[in-house]
Design an enzyme around this catalytic site. Structure first.
Site, PDB file in Angstrom:
ATOM      1  N   LYS A 280       0.846  -1.193   0.000  1.00  0.00           N
ATOM      2  CA  LYS A 280       0.000   0.000   0.000  1.00  0.00           C
ATOM      3  C   LYS A 280       0.886   1.250   0.000  1.00  0.00           C
ATOM      4  CE  LYS A 280      -3.977  -1.877   2.558  1.00  0.00           C
ATOM      5  NZ  LYS A 280      -4.988  -1.791   1.495  1.00  0.00           N
ATOM      6  N   ARG A 354     -10.116 -11.792   1.770  1.00  0.00           N
ATOM      7  CA  ARG A 354     -10.888 -12.922   1.220  1.00  0.00           C
ATOM      8  C   ARG A 354     -10.085 -14.217   1.288  1.00  0.00           C
ATOM      9  NH1 ARG A 354     -11.433  -9.618  -4.281  1.00  0.00           N
ATOM     10  NH2 ARG A 354     -11.145  -7.924  -2.785  1.00  0.00           N
TER      11      ARG A 354
END
Ligand code: BES
Ligand code: MN
Ligand code: ZN
Length: 499
Positions: A280, A354
């Site tokens: 990020k 996920r």
């Protein structure tokens, strides 16, 4: 904080501060009318001076009101009488709590619960009043060397319900409100702790701590070795990039009949998300300590359920890991095999939520669930779609979706449904594995849910994306404890104890 239920005319109540409602156009609420009469029109006289006209959030502290037992009266604006909702009442009440807590008053009486709100029963109103009170009083100063609490904080609150009956649901609502508020506090504390303190191991230990509350609650923690044996290749691939070992926290509460199917809550417990090799950018990355808010919220909901002693069976599962860049970390293009046997091409290592949730969802099958709800700070796209007001809701079962939407509305912790149409499944196609872990540009929240749905085929399932609702940014930075309220309401309803 102590809460006491009171009935009768508020003008006769001995209290340091009596809070009364005023509607727009300076109309007194019904309990305020009684006080006005007892004081021979003192309140109306003051209102005529025009210092307040009853808009929501306005307030006026009065001293020496004649003819009554209260030392002070706090007039609180409630907005237009016809437009009064639970939400507007709670907004007004929140401002009153803040004001009182910062004053020298340590005990107060809320005479607003004698006012009925359309579509809201008294029990609900009382629960929400307590939740809002505790939300206002919450502080997080565990990590400050010197805490600076208010000098004379509010310690005791009387809830005056006027002429309404102290029925069993009403007295129980006090305990329920406190239990839910306590669950929210647990969720906020865990969430606000930094990544170097709140690691997967810390989270697991805190869950065990909650487990000491009751003999009906059993907490176990699966280690990486056990996850390996179960074939949780997807979850473990994320934790490989971190020095902190992953944990799979499992909490089992048996409050219901032995044969009744449990509700299963699954929460994303990513204690810090740097993105992994798909790193990020640095601006605001500190907020990725909040990537375990889903896990914290289901632990909080469990704590609330146990304190309320709900007659249901409830399972909580929290897959917990860090997501960091490292020589052993997932690389874009890597293919892993999940516990379900399905293979996943990891095209972006930052779509890690996920990857840990899918194995937890497969693990949930063994409990033969009545329904599974997972809660996760899953996608930045959800913040773009819904902002900070509603959690995203997606489900493979319309009835379950409606149940959760309704619980959110009633608990002032709303969710909004997005479609889970098959059309979107296409976006997860991979040339090399059964599926990719990202779905390309559009509909990021939906494709993330599509990914999870492939692991939730064997039961009724719903997914709450809380990326926008779990914490506040800016100078108000801090966890909100959402959606503990929604979940608690959902469980209360399942137990048959609330609407
Ligand atoms: N934890 C983030 C989602 C997130 C981002 C929550 C910002 C709150 C604020 C999640 O693991 C993530 O990084 N998701 C990616 C998915 C993308 C790579 C498909 C995202 O949303 O950018
Ligand atoms: Mn991520
Ligand atoms: Zn994440």
């Amino acid at each position: 904080m102590e809460y006491h239920l009171k009935s009768g005319d508020p003008s006769g109540q001995r209290t340091a501060c009596l809070v009364l409602g005023v509607y727009t156009k300076r109309r007194l609420s019904q309990p305020a009318v009684a006080v006005d009469q007892a004081s021979k029109g003192h309140l109306s006289k003051i209102l005529k001076k025009g210092d307040m006209d009853g808009e929501t959030g306005q307030s006026l502290m009065l001293y020496h009101v004649p003819g009554i037992q209260a030392e002070r009266v706090l007039l609180l604006g409630l907005g237009a009488e016809k437009a009064l909702t639970l939400k507007s009442y709670l907004t007004a009440w929140a401002s009153a709590v803040k004001l009182i807590n910062e004053s020298s008053v340590i005990e107060a009486t809320n005479a607003l619960n004698a006012i009925s709100i359309a579509d809201v029963d008294l029990a609900q109103q009382l629960r929400e009043t307590i939740i809002t009170t505790e939300d206002q009083l919450y502080r997080f100063d565990q990590c400050k060397s010197q805490a600076t609490p208010p000098k004379r904080p509010l310690k005791k609150l009387h809830l005056n319900i006027g002429a309404q009956k102290k029925s069993q649901p009403v007295t129980r609502a006090i305990i329920e409100g406190e239990a839910i508020a306590n669950g929210i506090r647990i969720a906020k504390d865990l969430s606000n702790l930094p990544g170097n303190i709140c690691t997967p191991s810390y989270l697991a230990n805190q869950a065990k701590q909650v487990g000491r509350q009751s003999t009906k609650l059993k907490v176990s923690v699966l280690e990486e070795k056990q996850m390996q044996a179960l074939g949780m290749g997807s979850l473990l691939s994320v934790s490989r990039g971190s020095r902190e070992p992953a944990k799979l926290i499992v909490m089992e509460y048996n409050g219901g009949k032995p044969k009744s199917k449990p509700v299963v809550l699954v929460g994303k417990g990513l204690t810090f998300d740097a993105g992994g090799i798909s790193l990020k950018t640095s601006a605001g990355m500190d907020e990725m300590k909040y990537d375990m808010c889903g896990g914290a919220s289901v632990i909080g909901a469990m704590a609330a359920c146990v304190k309320m002693a709900l007659p249901i069976n409830l399972i909580v599962i929290v897959p917990s890991s860090e997501n960091l860049p490292d020589g052993a970390a997932n690389k874009p293009g890597d293919i892993v095999t999940s516990m379900s046997g399905q293979t996943i091409e990891i095209l972006n290592t930052d779509a890690e939520g996920r990857l840990i949730l899918c194995d937890a969802l497969t693990y949930a099958e063994r409990f033969n669930p009545a329904a599974v709800v997972d809660v996760a700070t899953l996608t930045g796209a959800c913040i773009i779609a819904l902002g900070a007001h509603a959690s995203g809701l997606l489900s493979n079962d319309e009835k379950l979706a409606d149940e959760l939407l309704d619980a959110g509305r009633r608990a002032s912790d709303r969710a909004w449904q997005l479609p889970l149409w098959d059309d979107y499944q296409e976006q997860l196609k991979s040339n090399f594995a059964d599926m990719a872990n990202i779905g390309g540009k559009g509909a990021g929240t939906i494709t993330a849910a599509c990914f999870l749905s492939r692991y939730a085929k064997k039961y009724k399932w719903a997914h709450l994306d809380i990326a926008g609702t779990a914490w506040l940014s800016g100078d108000q930075k801090g966890a909100t404890g959402r959606p503990v309220s929604l979940l608690s309401q959902f469980l209360l309803k399942r137990a048959g104890w609330a609407k």
